[in-house]
Design a protein around this motif. Structure first.
Motif, PDB file in Angstrom:
ATOM      1  N   VAL A  26       0.847  -0.939   0.153  1.00  0.00           N
ATOM      2  CA  VAL A  26      -0.125  -0.080   0.031  1.00  0.00           C
ATOM      3  C   VAL A  26       0.952   1.232  -0.337  1.00  0.00           C
ATOM      4  O   VAL A  26       0.733   2.224  -0.744  1.00  0.00           O
ATOM      5  CB  VAL A  26      -0.867   0.084   0.992  1.00  0.00           C
ATOM      6  N   LEU A  27       1.928   1.193   0.991  1.00  0.00           N
ATOM      7  CA  LEU A  27       2.915   2.456   1.085  1.00  0.00           C
ATOM      8  C   LEU A  27       3.407   2.502  -0.424  1.00  0.00           C
ATOM      9  O   LEU A  27       3.637   3.850  -0.704  1.00  0.00           O
ATOM     10  CB  LEU A  27       3.764   2.096   2.069  1.00  0.00           C
ATOM     11  N   VAL A  30       1.420   4.204  -3.068  1.00  0.00           N
ATOM     12  CA  VAL A  30       1.099   5.638  -3.130  1.00  0.00           C
ATOM     13  C   VAL A  30       2.349   6.315  -3.473  1.00  0.00           C
ATOM     14  O   VAL A  30       2.479   7.211  -4.046  1.00  0.00           O
ATOM     15  CB  VAL A  30       0.931   5.866  -1.535  1.00  0.00           C
ATOM     16  N   LEU A  31       3.482   5.874  -2.804  1.00  0.00           N
ATOM     17  CA  LEU A  31       4.964   6.374  -3.276  1.00  0.00           C
ATOM     18  C   LEU A  31       5.112   6.329  -4.935  1.00  0.00           C
ATOM     19  O   LEU A  31       5.645   7.397  -5.433  1.00  0.00           O
ATOM     20  CB  LEU A  31       5.912   5.832  -2.611  1.00  0.00           C
ATOM     21  N   GLY A  33       2.865   6.915  -7.199  1.00  0.00           N
ATOM     22  CA  GLY A  33       2.034   7.855  -7.876  1.00  0.00           C
ATOM     23  C   GLY A  33       2.698   9.160  -7.557  1.00  0.00           C
ATOM     24  O   GLY A  33       2.967   9.963  -8.318  1.00  0.00           O
ATOM     25  N   GLY A  34       2.922   9.302  -6.171  1.00  0.00           N
ATOM     26  CA  GLY A  34       3.333  10.524  -5.671  1.00  0.00           C
ATOM     27  C   GLY A  34       4.709  11.026  -6.311  1.00  0.00           C
ATOM     28  O   GLY A  34       5.062  11.985  -6.430  1.00  0.00           O
ATOM     29  N   THR A  94       4.060  16.484   2.093  1.00  0.00           N
ATOM     30  CA  THR A  94       2.960  15.430   2.531  1.00  0.00           C
ATOM     31  C   THR A  94       3.522  14.040   2.537  1.00  0.00           C
ATOM     32  O   THR A  94       3.050  13.182   3.455  1.00  0.00           O
ATOM     33  CB  THR A  94       1.838  15.687   1.599  1.00  0.00           C
ATOM     34  N   LEU A  95       4.542  13.527   1.390  1.00  0.00           N
ATOM     35  CA  LEU A  95       4.850  12.135   1.460  1.00  0.00           C
ATOM     36  C   LEU A  95       5.925  11.643   2.545  1.00  0.00           C
ATOM     37  O   LEU A  95       6.383  10.593   2.322  1.00  0.00           O
ATOM     38  CB  LEU A  95       5.369  11.958   0.025  1.00  0.00           C
ATOM     39  N   VAL A  98       4.716   8.870   4.667  1.00  0.00           N
ATOM     40  CA  VAL A  98       4.645   7.594   3.725  1.00  0.00           C
ATOM     41  C   VAL A  98       6.028   7.018   3.530  1.00  0.00           C
ATOM     42  O   VAL A  98       6.300   5.939   3.661  1.00  0.00           O
ATOM     43  CB  VAL A  98       3.744   7.859   2.551  1.00  0.00           C
ATOM     44  N   LYS A 102       7.360   3.424   4.798  1.00  0.00           N
ATOM     45  CA  LYS A 102       7.932   2.440   3.528  1.00  0.00           C
ATOM     46  C   LYS A 102       9.370   1.997   3.788  1.00  0.00           C
ATOM     47  O   LYS A 102       9.752   1.009   4.004  1.00  0.00           O
ATOM     48  CB  LYS A 102       8.115   3.106   2.289  1.00  0.00           C
ATOM     49  N   LEU A 233      -1.821   2.114   8.917  1.00  0.00           N
ATOM     50  CA  LEU A 233      -1.785   2.669   7.511  1.00  0.00           C
ATOM     51  C   LEU A 233      -2.696   4.183   7.725  1.00  0.00           C
ATOM     52  O   LEU A 233      -2.254   5.069   7.243  1.00  0.00           O
ATOM     53  CB  LEU A 233      -2.517   1.984   6.460  1.00  0.00           C
ATOM     54  N   GLY A 237      -1.350   7.887   7.193  1.00  0.00           N
ATOM     55  CA  GLY A 237      -2.265   8.825   6.368  1.00  0.00           C
ATOM     56  C   GLY A 237      -2.577  10.054   7.019  1.00  0.00           C
ATOM     57  O   GLY A 237      -2.729  11.246   6.675  1.00  0.00           O
TER      58      GLY A 237
END
Length: 432
Positions: A26-27, A30-31, A33-34, A94-95, A98, A102, A233, A237
């Motif tokens: 999941v992490l 997210v990374l 895309g980010g 923001t990341l 995350v 990770k 998670l 978030g």
């Protein structure tokens, strides 16, 4: 019971029941895309700094091998740099939770022995080291540049630029290897429904089967859980959301600026009146004295094919005056609301220097003695834009010393540091 292993190279050393393929997957997605958005907006920001004009715009490298994508930065829409750099900085901050989560989830892999079981495994380990090292370097240098300014030996921009390419090379390799695993893990989570905490025996609390561990990240001897993986998670978030809410206001401006508690230019607009908006570099910091900017002392030197002209502020005020409503947007992610600037069009000054069409490259030089960006280069397209001004006034009043009195550059969509303050000389001609 055996004593707990003391070496991190032992799988049993790591006992958190949260680690596992699904949690990391999941992490990782997210990374995926980010960080892709961060990379693209970072390259766009680099292009905005005109690195092909490196002799005058900072010490960024020329196009070279890694500059194959570079293009002439446009002068519109006026909010373009405000948007792209605001996204880059706000998303990067923001990341951070995350990224840290990770890295925590995969840290046992960094200590696994033997270092390489095969050539393919060795390449994966090397890419992992570059990925972790590059990620920490990029996020750390970015955060330092936002918060502290001018803390790097030489220039921040080539450090961050080259570091980004190293990091992204490892990131692409890692993503190619791990994205299929991550997608399968997330799909299996959806198929099973809401996750449960995992017991020390490896079984999910409530009778569900243990979480699949295709990547081999789960602990061999997990401790008793205190929170479910989904709970962890949600915590990550929540941390990311908190950083977003305390950063994004510096890019949006207005009342939301007061929410930017972690941003160097957050909070209320400084001072009051027409000149009461954000600045990075004060006149005192730049070494500007009142004596050299007085009406008697200051002269703008304009040079081009027609020769050299020296103009005082009164001479400039007698020329046709034009207005433009434009923001200032900084590489640090902050931006101002639109300010109402008034002054002489750069293309009119280009015509005065001998370019009748008003289209010519421009080298701008400042009076400043300290700090980077004493000189900046503008393209012919930027000079010829009708909104590009040598500004004399802002919001109906003369510029304050900190905002560049007696004259400053203001160009739509231009990074703030190239909107040179305390302008002393304009040289029109081919800079390429």
């Amino acid at each position: 019971m055996r004593d707990r292993p003391r070496l991190p190279s032992s799988p049993a050393f790591w006992r958190s029941p949260l680690r596992g393929t699904r949690f990391t997957a999941v992490l990782g997605l997210v990374l995926l895309g980010g960080i892709t958005v961060l990379f693209v907006t970072g390259l766009v920001s680099y292009a905005a700094y005109s690195p092909d004009l490196s002799p005058v715009n900072d010490t960024t490298p020329g196009k070279g091998l890694l500059g194959f994508y570079l293009f002439d930065w446009p002068a519109g829409p006026s909010w373009l740099y405000r948007l792209t750099q605001g996204v880059h900085v706000t998303l990067g901050v923001t990341l951070v939770p995350v990224l840290l989560a990770k890295l925590w989830s995969v840290v046992p892999k960094l200590f696994a022995l033997p270092p390489a079981r095969s050539l393919a495994h060795a390449l994966e380990r090397i890419s992992l080291l570059l990925l972790v090292g590059g990620g920490l370097f990029e996020f750390t240098t970015g955060l330092l540049n936002i918060q502290l300014e001018y803390v790097f030996p030489g220039s921040f921009y080539p450090l961050h630029f080259y570091g980004a390419w190293v990091f992204m090379s490892a990131f692409v390799v890692h993503a190619a290897l791990k994205t299929p695993v991550a997608v399968r893990a997330v799909r299996s989570m959806r198929a099973e429904g809401p996750g449960r905490a995992v017991s020390s025996s490896g079984q999910a609390v409530g009778g569900r089967s243990a979480v699949a561990d295709e990547a081999g990240l789960a602990s061999a001897r997990p401790a008793e859980p205190t929170v479910s993986r989904r709970g962890a998670l949600r915590l990550v978030g929540a941390g990311a959301l908190l950083l977003f809410l305390t950063t994004v206001g510096q890019s949006l401006g207005g009342p939301l600026r007061r929410t930017a508690l972690l941003a160097p230019h957050g909070g209320a607009d400084p001072g009051g009146g027409p000149n009461g908006f954000q600045i990075n570099k004060t006149a005192a910091y730049a070494g500007i004295t009142e004596a050299e900017t007085s009406a008697d002392a200051w002269r703008l030197v304009v040079t081009g094919p027609a020769g050299t002209v020296r103009l005082g502020r009164a001479d400039l005020l007698r020329m046709p005056q034009h207005s433009a409503s434009l923001p200032i947007a900084c590489v640090e992610g902050w931006s101002t609301a639109d300010q109402w600037w008034r002054g002489v069009r750069l293309r009119d000054l280009a015509a005065l220097a001998g370019y009748d069409g008003g289209a010519a490259d421009l080298l701008v030089e400042s009076l400043q003695r300290h700090g980077a960006f004493r000189r900046a280069a503008l393209s012919a397209a930027q000079v010829s834009d009708p909104r590009s001004l040598l500004a004399l006034d802002v919001n109906g009043e003369p510029l304050s010393p900190d905002h560049g009195y007696p004259a400053r550059i203001i160009v739509p969509a231009l990074p703030g540091v190239h909107n040179t303050k305390w302008v002393a000389r304009l040289t029109f001609g081919d800079l390429r």
